[in-house]
Design an enzyme around this catalytic site. Structure first.
Site, PDB file in Angstrom:
ATOM      1  N   GLU A 109       0.808  -1.230   0.000  1.00 44.88           N
ATOM      2  CA  GLU A 109       0.000   0.000   0.000  1.00 44.88           C
ATOM      3  C   GLU A 109       0.836   1.273   0.000  1.00 44.88           C
ATOM      4  O   GLU A 109       0.489   2.243  -0.676  1.00 44.88           O
ATOM      5  CB  GLU A 109      -0.966   0.018   1.206  1.00 44.88           C
ATOM      6  CG  GLU A 109      -0.267  -0.160   2.530  1.00 44.88           C
ATOM      7  CD  GLU A 109      -1.118   0.234   3.748  1.00 44.88           C
ATOM      8  OE1 GLU A 109      -0.957  -0.408   4.789  1.00 44.88           O
ATOM      9  OE2 GLU A 109      -1.895   1.210   3.652  1.00 44.88           O
ATOM     10  N   ASP A 133       0.535  -9.505   3.664  1.00 46.91           N
ATOM     11  CA  ASP A 133      -0.796  -9.226   4.239  1.00 46.91           C
ATOM     12  C   ASP A 133      -1.927  -9.448   3.223  1.00 46.91           C
ATOM     13  O   ASP A 133      -3.085  -9.556   3.610  1.00 46.91           O
ATOM     14  CB  ASP A 133      -0.861  -7.778   4.746  1.00 46.91           C
ATOM     15  CG  ASP A 133       0.037  -7.529   5.952  1.00 46.91           C
ATOM     16  OD1 ASP A 133       0.729  -8.470   6.377  1.00 46.91           O
ATOM     17  OD2 ASP A 133       0.023  -6.392   6.479  1.00 46.91           O
TER      18      ASP A 133
HETATM   19  O1  F6P Z   1       3.480  -5.161   5.503  1.00 49.97           O
HETATM   20  C1  F6P Z   1       3.932  -6.443   5.744  1.00 49.97           C
HETATM   21  C2  F6P Z   1       4.299  -6.639   7.184  1.00 49.97           C
HETATM   22  O2  F6P Z   1       4.944  -7.874   7.277  1.00 49.97           O
HETATM   23  C3  F6P Z   1       3.121  -6.540   8.146  1.00 49.97           C
HETATM   24  O3  F6P Z   1       2.417  -7.741   8.263  1.00 49.97           O
HETATM   25  C4  F6P Z   1       3.816  -6.153   9.423  1.00 49.97           C
HETATM   26  O4  F6P Z   1       2.974  -5.424  10.274  1.00 49.97           O
HETATM   27  C5  F6P Z   1       4.935  -5.284   8.965  1.00 49.97           C
HETATM   28  O5  F6P Z   1       5.209  -5.642   7.644  1.00 49.97           O
HETATM   29  C6  F6P Z   1       6.183  -5.398   9.776  1.00 49.97           C
HETATM   30  O6  F6P Z   1       7.082  -4.462   9.323  1.00 49.97           O
HETATM   31  P1  F6P Z   1       8.628  -4.433   9.669  1.00 49.97           P
HETATM   32  O7  F6P Z   1       9.260  -5.601   9.001  1.00 49.97           O
HETATM   33  O8  F6P Z   1       9.089  -3.140   9.134  1.00 49.97           O
HETATM   34  O9  F6P Z   1       8.711  -4.553  11.166  1.00 49.97           O
END
Ligand code: F6P
Length: 349
Positions: A109, A133
């Site tokens: 997104e 997601d």
């Molecule tokens: O957007 C994908 C995702 O894996 C989400 O499910 C999760 O909230 C987020 O990224 C975690 O982000 P990061 O790897 O930056 O902690």
């Protein structure tokens, strides 16, 4: 026609959280572009690479055998050019400097939101949806989802033996910021006794009732599959580990399972533990499904470039690969419907 056959310089970037299958898409873009006689450039670390001019050649040999590897050879970041000093201008200057005709942006997104803004400013971009997601609108599928579900379902399923042996309740926290697709699929596939997702606020009473009712039936263990973004109905805020926001204004989630486990134990007396699957869901090699769908999406993106049909996101609809205007895909997430959640409820308890 003659115009479409002209040599093109295509650049490719991956932004946001990595997702298994990204390398299959990159490989497909390079292979198909090379077949057309075009040159492909790699943008390092998502939009950050276009802000800082970290752009290099992506020769065919650099994508050999990468389709089976997780992560992204291009690197990624959560950088938002619209939050940087003269960000969009710097992006455009670098596109010009490297002679890039078209950008292929692979992301979720946030990355696609930036791509949409740049498209409106006249930049030639074709987009590919990826996020474990699976919450991008206008596509049934986003690269990485199948692998994440496979990892999470295996974990949820495997946890039954230890939960049963110790007569414990295990609250399994699964990724999914605003959409509960992974928890729903993994919970169903892994035999969870209850699934909690962000779309449907939960009641702690309902959760403890489940534990007590199963106990009455002589079942002293429970597995709860819980999205990290799941929240109780009393209009409480997301449970967060830190108050930290990223460049797109998202809080870093993580912690709902711990809070829920404590609550369940205090209210029911059932020994309860939490398990956070975290980045294991995004790690390691992609499933065969992710490899193939990412390949098809990558090829479709190059076909759009060939037709100079920019401002589009490739998508999967009813099993077919297609494309939609990027404006239709951003701004609204694809979430789990109440009807689908009701179907899952049949398996609670
Ligand atoms: O957007 C994908 C995702 O894996 C989400 O499910 C999760 O909230 C987020 O990224 C975690 O982000 P990061 O790897 O930056 O902690």
């Amino acid at each position: 026609m003659a115009q479409n056959r002209k040599m093109k310089k295509v650049a490719i970037l991956t932004g946001g959280g990595d997702a298994p299958g990204l390398n299959s898409a990159t490989r497909a873009v390079v292979k198909k572009s090379n077949q057309l006689g075009w040159q492909v450039l790699a943008v390092k670390n998502g939009w950050a690479g276009l802000l800082d001019g970290k752009v290099s050649e992506l020769p065919p040999e650099s994508v050999e055998d990468i389709g089976m590897q997780g992560g992204t050879i291009l690197g990624t970041s959560r950088t938002n050019p619209y939050k940087e000093e003269k960000g969009p201008q710097r992006v455009k200057e670098n596109l010009k400097k490297f002679g890039i005709d078209v950008l292929i942006a692979i992301g979720g997104e946030d990355t696609l939101g930036v791509a949409h803004k740049l498209t409106k400013e006249g930049v030639a971009i074709v987009d590919i949806p990826k996020t474990i997601d699976n919450d991008i609108s206008e596509t049934d599928y986003c690269i990485g989802f199948d692998t994440a579900v496979t990892r999470a379902a295996e974990a949820v399923g495997n946890l039954h033996t230890t939960a049963k042996s110790h007569s414990r309740t295990l609250v399994v926290e699964i990724m999914g910021r605003h959409a509960g697709w992974i928890a729903l699929h993994a919970g169903l596939a892994g035999g969870a006794h209850m699934i909690l997702i962000p779309e449907i606020p939960f009641s702690i009473d309902e959760v403890t009732k489940l534990v007590e009712e199963r106990r009455k039936k002589g079942k002293f263990y429970n597995i709860l599959a819980v999205s990290e973004g799941a929240k109780p109905g009393e209009k409480e805020k997301f449970v967060t580990q830190t108050g930290e926001l990223d460049a797109f204004g998202h809080v870093r989630l993580g912690g709902v399972a711990k809070v829920l486990a404590k609550e369940i134990q205090e209210r029911t007396g059932a020994e309860t533990r939490s398990v956070i699957l975290g980045h294991l869901q995004r790690s390691g090699p992609p499933t065969a499904f992710d490899r193939v769908i990412a390949t098809r999406l990558g090829i479709c993106a190059v076909e759009l470039v060939e037709k100079e049909d920019y401002g589009k996101m490739v998508c999967v609809k009813g099993g077919e690969v297609n494309s939609v205007d990027i404006g239709l895909a951003v701004g609204k997430l694809k979430t789990v419907s109440p009807e689908l959640y009701e179907m899952a409820r049949i398996f609670f308890g």
